[in-house]
Scaffold this active site. Structure first.
Site, mmCIF file in Angstrom:
data_model
loop_
_atom_site.group_PDB
_atom_site.id
_atom_site.type_symbol
_atom_site.label_atom_id
_atom_site.label_comp_id
_atom_site.label_asym_id
_atom_site.label_seq_id
_atom_site.Cartn_x
_atom_site.Cartn_y
_atom_site.Cartn_z
ATOM 1 N N CYS A 39 0.835 -1.201 0.000
ATOM 2 C CA CYS A 39 0.000 0.000 0.000
ATOM 3 C C CYS A 39 0.870 1.251 0.000
ATOM 4 C CB CYS A 39 -0.923 0.010 1.224
ATOM 5 S SG CYS A 39 0.005 0.052 2.777
ATOM 6 N N CYS A 96 3.408 1.589 2.777
ATOM 7 C CA CYS A 96 4.651 0.845 2.546
ATOM 8 C C CYS A 96 5.621 1.677 1.715
ATOM 9 C CB CYS A 96 4.361 -0.463 1.803
ATOM 10 S SG CYS A 96 3.252 -1.570 2.662
ATOM 11 N N CYS A 130 43.022 -14.675 -29.154
ATOM 12 C CA CYS A 130 42.304 -15.054 -30.386
ATOM 13 C C CYS A 130 40.818 -15.192 -30.112
ATOM 14 C CB CYS A 130 42.858 -16.361 -30.944
ATOM 15 S SG CYS A 130 42.525 -17.775 -29.871
ATOM 16 N N ASP A 163 8.856 11.905 -40.549
ATOM 17 C CA ASP A 163 7.933 12.814 -39.878
ATOM 18 C C ASP A 163 8.058 14.158 -40.604
ATOM 19 O OD1 ASP A 163 6.239 13.857 -37.809
ATOM 20 O OD2 ASP A 163 8.026 14.831 -36.997
ATOM 21 N N ASP A 182 11.800 13.094 -34.611
ATOM 22 C CA ASP A 182 12.550 13.895 -33.640
ATOM 23 C C ASP A 182 12.885 13.141 -32.364
ATOM 24 O OD1 ASP A 182 10.191 13.846 -32.229
ATOM 25 O OD2 ASP A 182 9.656 15.916 -32.643
ATOM 26 N N ASP A 216 7.760 10.993 -31.738
ATOM 27 C CA ASP A 216 7.760 9.848 -32.643
ATOM 28 C C ASP A 216 8.345 8.580 -32.024
ATOM 29 O OD1 ASP A 216 6.830 11.539 -34.773
ATOM 30 O OD2 ASP A 216 8.861 12.317 -34.916
#
Length: 814
Positions: free
Chosen positions: A13, A16, A83, A503, A702, A706
């Protein structure tokens, strides 16, 4: 100041949540503690010098709750790898640990990128597992000075080892091979230097000369046999077995000579030359590896070591680590800015080219943001520090590039699988080939030559370096041009794009719209309509709204107080002005509120055909007028779209604008597909529809509005001038608002993947051809038997050739 997110168990709750906040915020050094009950997470900010994450967890557990850390990502430098088999071993032992979610080793950078849950395993546990596997877990992170010093020390050590080995290898080769060359040329050897008459002296001389070489190459034996015992053999194991077998057989041959058999064969020169040539190869490899990470070294080296700050009215030069947010920094002409901030006094032109790739200096005045590591060209400025350390734009760029260089491309999977089994398979093949020739009747000398040649010609390094080196150079080159590619997967998939969705506002257009037309109806003046619209839009952050506010300010109109402001995403605004309800937005807003706009349809159509965006204004549900706004198209938008068409890539535009306005812009630019009147939350669905038609789709936006569409696309490209680099939803960040960078990203992806394929072809091809030749396949058809020394030279050159090919990417130009 550190920031962490902890998962809290046991909360039921709000009380808490409050108890957790109280328990953690009481600790000295904790500045902020916020619990989100819905997600059951605690966001906490604290000073690591005063309190650590364990103290916070203990305090929460004392309050009766359990605090678990989220998955953390760490980078650990690994020492002792030689390697691809080594890299594979480190990945295998760490990924098996409980709590580790991913483990990635980059052989080129010699670093492990690992994700793990701190509640199940800690960093020390991971380091212990690495040490147990036979490798060194060095300091975490990427302190460029420490890293550079360590690598320079390793290169110097290899060069010294090679020099000492070469000093003894040259006379060893002359003594061992000289008499053979004389005889091959048909020349008679004087009895004084005839090895048959002085076999004991020759044998002892060769032993004396080979011992310093064995000593200098002791690391091959130490690491090689250690990994062999741990059942994780690597390249050192192949070298150790091959040269060790040659040395031990020669000791036996020397014993035979002293026992009276002057015809006994000696292989001391093979053991010595193998170790010398492979040491030279490792040196060349280390030098080439250093060149692949030059881009990131350049970026890190941009930050000044000191800053000039104002403290109590006095100018004071301090170390960069002492600069804090809120400090006032003075930057004189020609100096680099030490950290990020906002200009408070003075004006100047700032060269941000090393960060953004933008060659033209940017004018900065009070209120403008400035980026650390950029160069102050002509004026003196003072600015307030906003970001320091890991939070600066440069640090974010470096982190992004490092993460990309540490990632793996899907194309590397086959090489990874092969590398895991490569060394054990080569050892088995060497034994089978030697036994087959011995059983067929060949003597021990012949079979030993086969055995050694197979071991030393096989090269797992070339396989391990083929992909990461190309990714390192490719992502580094992208960073130079202001194109930040976040990972190997994005780098590989970008060249596969078939459709790009742009866009409109701020991406195709400048994102700085201006009012072009004002149409009034219903008995209201133009200035009154603009005043009401600007008053409503003053609270909004929409670019079109900003244009209306700017227009009102330019006419010096006094704005009116607005009440009950309500923004309706994708539609517009509702508000109360002078006690009357005002609606300002698009056609959908009018329709949703049953506002009749039929009497201005024709006017709206004309505006739309010109590419202008009409914004309707209604008062008390009666239409009062239209304000048209237009956004200028970026200069390079035309060029970029034309270039994409030449590359056979379909171009689409997505916007919330009405269809006619969007179509008008699309027609000007030659855009293939228009997705108009799309709400921000529906952009991702439009991208998904294109994907469902079987196309590889990229989204360019941007990075904020988006974000869902960027995440949905196969490749998300975020536009931003370097002020918001941490765009989590994008795969690629384009630091300039220039659509030509989209072309750069695609071309760079093509070149890098082509380079990786070339590297893999040569790495696989070298081993596929070299190992059978070493096994004696040419000898079956009356060809020559491969000399182990030539096999050793070929092994060394194979890795260097892959690295050299990767470095060709440095010549990539836009």
């Amino acid at each position: 100041m550190a920031k962490e997110t902890l998962r809290i168990e046991g909360m039921t709750c709000a009380a808490c949540a409050r108890a957790v906040e109280k328990a953690s915020s009481k600790l000295e050094g904790v500045s902020e503690a916020n619990v989100n009950l819905a997600s059951e997470k605690l966001s906490i900010s604290f000073e690591e010098a005063k309190v650590n994450i364990s103290d916070i967890q203990n305090a929460i557990e004392k309050a009766g709750y359990k605090a678990l850390t989220e998955t953390v990502n760490k980078t650990i430098s690994i020492g002792g790898m030689t390697c691809a088999a080594c890299a594979r071993t480190v990945e295998r032992v760490t990924s098996k640990l409980d709590g580790v979610t991913s483990s990635n080793v980059n052989l080129a950078t010699e670093k492990l990128n690992i994700s793990f849950e701190e509640s199940k395993i800690n960093l020390n546990g991971i380091k212990q597992a690495i040490e147990k596997a036979g490798y060194k877990a060095l300091d975490e992170g990427s302190d460029i000075d420490v890293d550079k010093e360590r690598k320079e020390k390793a290169i110097k050590s290899l060069w010294n080892r090679f020099k000492i080995s070469a000093i003894f290898a040259v006379p060893l080769l002359i003594i061992a091979m000289g008499p053979m060359i004389f005889k091959a040329m048909g020349l008679m050897l004087p009895s004084v230097i005839d090895p048959m008459e002085h076999a004991k002296i020759y044998g002892v001389l060769e032993l004396i000369l080979v011992m310093p070489i064995i000593f200098e190459g002791r690391k091959f034996f130490k690491v090689g046999f250690k990994t062999l015992i741990k059942r994780s053999p690597n390249m050192d194991s192949l070298v150790a077995i091959g040269s060790g077998a040659a040395f031990l057989y020669s000791l036996f041959g020397l014993y035979q000579i002293f026992s009276g058999n002057h015809n006994a064969e000696l292989y001391f020169e093979s053991a010595g030359i193998i170790l010398t040539l492979i040491t030279l190869g490792k040196y060349m490899e280390a030098v080439s590896k250093g060149k692949t990470s030059e881009a990131i070294k350049k970026l890190i080296g941009l930050t000044p070591k000191t800053a000039l700050i104002v403290k109590d009215g006095i100018e004071k030069e301090v170390a960069i680590d002492e600069v804090k947010p809120g400090d006032i920094v003075i930057v004189k002409p020609g100096s680099r800015l030490p950290v990020d901030g906002i200009v408070v006094e003075g004006s100047t032109a700032i060269d941000e080219s090393m960060l953004t790739g933008e060659s033209i200096p940017v004018l900065k005045k009070p209120g403008d943001k400035v980026i650390g590591a950029s160069i102050n060209k002509n004026g003196s400025i003072r600015y307030k520090v906003t970001k320091v350390g890991k939070d600066t734009v440069l640090s974010q760029i470096v982190k992004l590039v490092e993460d990309a260089q540490g990632s793996k491309a899907p194309i590397a999977k086959l090489a990874d699988v092969v590398s895991g089994y490569f060394v054990p398979v080569v050892i088995v093949l060497a034994i089978i080939a030697a036994l087959a020739w011995f059983i067929s009747g060949k003597d021990l000398t012949f079979t030993l030559t086969i055995f050694i040649s197979v071991l030393v010609i096989a090269c797992p390094c070339a396989l391990g370096l083929a992909t990461p080196t190309a990714i390192m150079v490719g992502t580094g080159k992208g960073a130079e041009y202001g194109v930040l590619i976040k990972n190997g997967t994005a780098l590989e998939n970008t060249h596969k794009i078939q459709t790009i969705v742009f866009d409109k506002t701020g991406t195709i257009t400048e994102g700085k719209p201006e009012v072009t037309d004002i149409k009034v109806v219903g008995g209201i003046s133009e200035e009154e309509l603009l005043k009401i619209a600007a008053s409503v839009e003053k609270t909004s952050e929409h670019p079109l709204g900003e244009a209306i506010v700017k227009e009102a300010e330019s006419r010096k109109l006094e704005l009116i107080k607005v009440n009950d402001f309500k923004s309706i995403t994708g539609h517009g605004i509702e508000a109360i002005v002078n006690g009357k309800k005002v609606f300002l937005g698009n056609k959908k807003l009018m329709e949703d509120n049953d506002i009749n706009i039929k009497n201005i349809y024709d006017y709206v159509d004309n505006l739309a055909e010109l590419g202008k965006t009409p914004m309707y204004i209604a008062i008390e549900k009666e239409i009062k007028g239209i304000i048209a706004v237009a956004d200028s198209i970026k200069e390079n938008s035309y060029k970029a779209i034309k270039k994409l068409h030449e590359m056979n890539i379909e171009v689409a535009m997505i916007t919330g604008d009405n269809k006619k306005s969007a179509s008008a812009i699309a027609k000007k630019l030659g855009i293939d597909k228009v997705l108009a009147e799309v709400l921000p939350e529906d952009k991702a669905n439009e991208v998904k529809k294109l994907q469902e038609s079987g196309k590889k789709v990229a989204m360019v936006g941007d990075g904020i509005n988006d974000a869902p569409a960027l995440a949905q696309a196969d490749i998300g490209m975020a536009i931003g001038k370097g002020t918001d680099i941490a765009m989590e939803s994008a795969d690629i960040v384009l630091m300039k608002s220039d659509l030509m960078d989209v072309i750069t990203a695609i071309e760079l992806s093509k070149k890098t993947i082509k380079n990786i394929k070339e590297n893999l072809f040569w790495a696989f091809g070298y081993n596929v051809v070299g190992i059978p030749v070493a096994m004696g396949i040419l000898y079956l058809f009356n060809g020559p038997l491969l000399n182990p020394m030539i096999a050793a030279a070929a092994m060394s050159l194979s890795s260097v050739s892959v690295l050299t090919n990767a470095l060709r990417l440095k010549r990539f130009k836009i």
